[in-house]
Design an enzyme around this catalytic site. Structure first.
Site, mmCIF file in Angstrom:
data_model
loop_
_atom_site.group_PDB
_atom_site.id
_atom_site.type_symbol
_atom_site.label_atom_id
_atom_site.label_comp_id
_atom_site.label_asym_id
_atom_site.label_seq_id
_atom_site.Cartn_x
_atom_site.Cartn_y
_atom_site.Cartn_z
ATOM 1 N N ARG B 119 8.143 -11.461 4.100
ATOM 2 C CA ARG B 119 6.704 -11.431 4.172
ATOM 3 C C ARG B 119 6.247 -10.898 5.496
ATOM 4 N NH1 ARG B 119 7.268 -16.357 1.885
ATOM 5 N NH2 ARG B 119 7.092 -16.385 -0.517
ATOM 6 N N LYS B 141 -0.402 3.017 7.762
ATOM 7 C CA LYS B 141 -0.128 3.392 6.435
ATOM 8 C C LYS B 141 1.423 3.536 6.295
ATOM 9 C CE LYS B 141 -4.305 5.531 4.635
ATOM 10 N NZ LYS B 141 -4.726 6.488 4.055
ATOM 11 N N GLU B 183 -0.983 19.510 9.800
ATOM 12 C CA GLU B 183 -1.911 18.197 10.298
ATOM 13 C C GLU B 183 -2.444 18.305 11.658
ATOM 14 O OE1 GLU B 183 -2.171 15.435 8.656
ATOM 15 O OE2 GLU B 183 -0.751 15.628 6.693
ATOM 16 N N GLU B 235 -9.351 2.196 5.612
ATOM 17 C CA GLU B 235 -9.885 3.189 4.729
ATOM 18 C C GLU B 235 -10.856 3.016 3.749
ATOM 19 O OE1 GLU B 235 -6.997 6.213 3.576
ATOM 20 O OE2 GLU B 235 -8.300 6.999 2.011
ATOM 21 N N ARG B 239 -12.155 6.983 7.606
ATOM 22 C CA ARG B 239 -10.834 7.168 7.518
ATOM 23 C C ARG B 239 -10.472 8.157 6.552
ATOM 24 N NH1 ARG B 239 -5.595 3.171 8.640
ATOM 25 N NH2 ARG B 239 -4.131 5.214 8.281
ATOM 26 N N HIS B 246 -5.570 16.851 1.229
ATOM 27 C CA HIS B 246 -4.785 15.923 0.680
ATOM 28 C C HIS B 246 -4.637 15.870 -0.846
ATOM 29 C CE1 HIS B 246 -3.632 15.267 4.766
ATOM 30 N NE2 HIS B 246 -2.652 14.355 4.298
ATOM 31 N N HIS B 263 5.156 18.342 2.841
ATOM 32 C CA HIS B 263 3.969 17.643 2.617
ATOM 33 C C HIS B 263 2.849 18.347 3.424
ATOM 34 C CE1 HIS B 263 0.794 14.515 2.848
ATOM 35 N NE2 HIS B 263 0.692 14.501 4.183
#
Lengths: 364, 364
Positions: B119, B141, B183, B235, B239, B246, B263
């Protein structure tokens, strides 16, 4: 109906406790986020209560369901993935709500799925076993098992609300009711001696599923747990006392294979082992240990570890238990009935004698 | 060396940017929690930098490693489970630290594993690609892909520190360097027009991997991202502008199968599609769109979607994209260069024309 608020700042939520709550739309609907609702249940509970829950939800939501097989052996990453499959096939977005309709396994898996789906969505718990009403519905621990250890993968993720409906406990098999009572007894042992006495008196009514007795036992258990969790949400200190009996119990469950012993049964035996070790450490009296043994027996709970389980098997499983901090084994023991302590200060011989108690048929 | 602090209250952490940071024990060690360190890397990066990292750690820790296959197609729950296997086999407890040594895939998977192991445990990022240094190292993220959608399973989980070592970029294949630059360009487009101009001037030096130019590009990108993330960690608002390109890009990646397009390549094409749609909406001028196209071309990035990818294929993948809120498609578009907006107010015909632009070879 009683309402208990679990106080966790902006993650606070209510627990509703009472009879026939499953039929009350006005309790449920205010806690649903978005228009998409995924009910997660299992093959035992769904035939009993899924239709009722859907009727209560009404037709203002897009409702979908994932029905998992019933049992702790399915509490795995693989089966959580079935929940993700269901969410994605039904095109659930980030503004949705999962509802866990079932026992602790369903609650743990649904909560973990909610924590991880699109990095976190809402969920509501409708625990249908006594154990899950008094234990997993409070505190936000979610997760799954791994072949090498119980609850090793998961998240802290709080529900938006919990509906603990005592009516659904009426369909509970006797063995599962008893397993739930083990966790109820636990709260008496760790922090509420008056509750322990109350349970001694009210055990027959509890086993007979008297509505008021059940509701009071659930309320008092949740109250105790909520108070501990509010103090230590992520288990850096006092929250670990809630694991009384669990380190021993997890070892039994892992050794036997998940699902053979019920969690509450393993915890019951583990609590007696903790009490016995506490006696050996000079904290509990023989009368105290007898009181622990007697109340477990009165609740029809097992008090002896499997006779073929060696001390070595216990140690092997306990060493990977997450309550092991930095390599030194810490256990929850009892200074007295109603006062648990977390300690690594215990005599190794006393531990070994206690681990061998299964072989010795519970005699110390 | 430059240090950038990502300001997230008690989850704040530093990003160190400079040359040869991987050799500096005094940067790394203060951020390690506990005595157990699990390095997660892949079969491409480990032969290059694993030995160096272990030397820097020294022998004061129990160091173990999990080496995963290299590629976006392995960013799955199944391969995250390999990390759990490694942690449990090595008996890692709750007080441990994971180190992600690799690109965005390794960072995302390691971060998610850290969020879920027992956890939640600590982790440190050592991003080894330009893309991961400027993107996934900021913002917490983490997650994995699902066959039905990219990054659908994960958590918000912040690292304790990020080491962005520009020296390790020297071994980066040209195509991956370009994907990272996509990016970098994104930050200019969404919120930093001066940086966009700086990039126009400094693109040759960037492609030649000039140390100071690389460090400045990484610093300025992280600064922009950190500012957006500090404002909106989970987000719910601004954000989402970071997702410029994307939604289109994810559709390309999903349609082609993970790993075929990098990507950053898919994002580059997606950004041009967003610019083209913004022009059709009357926001960007033809000159602006040309500037976007030109800078992408100067960075050796693809600007046209696969010619066999239909508008229908785009729509199918975009509908499950998590940027879809409550069933209405929201896109990140450009009001002008340096100013992104999130909107569902766009003409459907304009969207269809843009989705067909691959077939039309990028002409609008």
């Amino acid at each position: 109906m009683q309402t208990l608020n679990v106080d966790l700042g902006d993650r606070s939520y209510p627990i509703y406790i009472g009879n026939n709550l499953l039929t009350q739309a006005d309790l449920l609907r205010p806690h649903i986020v978005g228009k998409q609702v995924m009910i997660v249940s299992n093959t035992t509970v769904a035939p009993l209560y899924l239709a009722q829950l859907k009727a209560t939800l009404g037709d203002q939501y897009q409702v979908a369901e994932v029905i998992l097989p019933d049992g702790e052996q399915y509490k795995t990453l693989e089966y959580v993935n079935h929940i993700f499959d269901g969410l994605l096939k039904n095109r659930f977005n980030r503004t949705c709500t999962l509802i866990a309709l079932g026992g602790g396994v369903i609650g743990d898996m649904t909560g973990f799925a909610a924590s991880a789906y699109q990095r976190g969505v809402s969920f509501i718990q409708i625990p249908t076993t006594l154990l899950s009403q008094v234990d997993s519905s409070v505190g936000g621990k979610t997760g799954v098992n791994h072949p090498l250890g119980k609850n090793m993968i998961g998240a802290f993720w709080q529900p938006k609300a919990v509906l603990a409906d005592t009516q659904v406990l009426k369909t509970l098999p006797e063995r599962e009711l008893a397993a739930g009572i083990a966790e109820v007894i636990k709260y008496g042992l760790i922090c509420d001696p008056e509750f322990f006495q109350w349970l001694n008196i009210n055990m027959p009514a509890l086993l007979n599923q008297n509505d008021n007795t059940l509701a009071e036992a659930v309320y008092r258990s949740c109250l105790n747990k909520a108070s501990v969790v509010a103090e230590d949400e992520t288990e850096t200190g006092v929250r670990a006392t809630l694991n009384l009996g669990h380190t021993f119990g997890h070892a039994i469950e892992t050794e036997q294979g998940y699902g053979k012993w019920l969690h509450g049964e393993a915890v019951a035996t583990g609590m007696l082992m903790a009490a016995e070790l506490s006696q050996r450490e000079g904290w509990l009296s023989a009368e105290d240990v007898k009181a622990v043994r007697d109340i477990l027996i009165s609740a029809n709970l097992p008090i002896v570890a499997p006779s073929d389980m060696s001390a070595q098997a216990f140690l092997q499983h306990m060493a990977v238990d997450k309550k092991v901090l930095d390599g030194s084994l810490r256990l929850v023991l009892l200074h007295k009935i109603g006062q648990a302590v977390i300690t690594n200060q215990f005599n190794q011989d006393n531990l070994m004698k206690t681990l061998n108690s299964g072989v010795q048929l519970g005699q110390i």
